[in-house]
Design a protein around this motif. Structure first.
Motif, PDB file in Angstrom:
ATOM      1  N   LEU A  78      -5.329  -4.442   1.068  1.00  0.00           N
ATOM      2  CA  LEU A  78      -4.839  -3.866  -0.174  1.00  0.00           C
ATOM      3  C   LEU A  78      -5.457  -4.568  -1.378  1.00  0.00           C
ATOM      4  N   PRO A  79      -5.527  -3.882  -2.515  1.00  0.00           N
ATOM      5  CA  PRO A  79      -5.966  -4.562  -3.735  1.00  0.00           C
ATOM      6  C   PRO A  79      -5.021  -5.726  -4.048  1.00  0.00           C
ATOM      7  N   THR A  80      -5.544  -6.807  -4.571  1.00  0.00           N
ATOM      8  CA  THR A  80      -4.763  -7.999  -4.876  1.00  0.00           C
ATOM      9  C   THR A  80      -3.614  -7.699  -5.819  1.00  0.00           C
ATOM     10  N   ARG A  81      -3.812  -6.804  -6.782  1.00  0.00           N
ATOM     11  CA  ARG A  81      -2.748  -6.502  -7.759  1.00  0.00           C
ATOM     12  C   ARG A  81      -1.503  -5.951  -7.093  1.00  0.00           C
ATOM     13  N   ILE A  82      -1.660  -5.414  -5.879  1.00  0.00           N
ATOM     14  CA  ILE A  82      -0.519  -4.891  -5.140  1.00  0.00           C
ATOM     15  C   ILE A  82      -0.062  -5.906  -4.093  1.00  0.00           C
TER      16      ILE A  82
END
Length: 86
Positions: A78-82
């Motif tokens: 997953l993207p780090t922001r999530i």
């Protein structure tokens, strides 16, 4: 309790809701940005209908939500922001 490998309709719905909340979007914004109508998306997040592959692919393209996350809870790609909030 929902486990990371739980692929039940309720588990998928919970993951959709959590990702949307992390991105600080309303259901309508989340759905429409991905090109999904609210009429189609609502039942997925409410656990009333199984998430379709077509919609999952749109969510992947728009938000980087992998199919492994959506269907099985795997957060590795997953993207780090999530992922940092999970």
């Amino acid at each position: 309790m929902i486990t990371h490998t739980d692929d039940s309709r309720d588990a998928v719905a919970a993951r959709l809701k959590r990702a949307r909340e992390i991105l600080d979007l309303s259901k309508k914004e989340f759905a429409e940005r991905a090109g999904i109508s609210m009429q189609t998306y609502g039942p997925f997040e409410n656990g009333h209908r199984d998430l379709s592959l077509q919609s999952a692919k749109l969510l992947r393209k728009t938000y980087g939500l992998t199919l492994e996350y959506l269907y099985f809870g795997n957060i590795e790609d997953l993207p780090t922001r999530i992922s940092r909030h999970l």
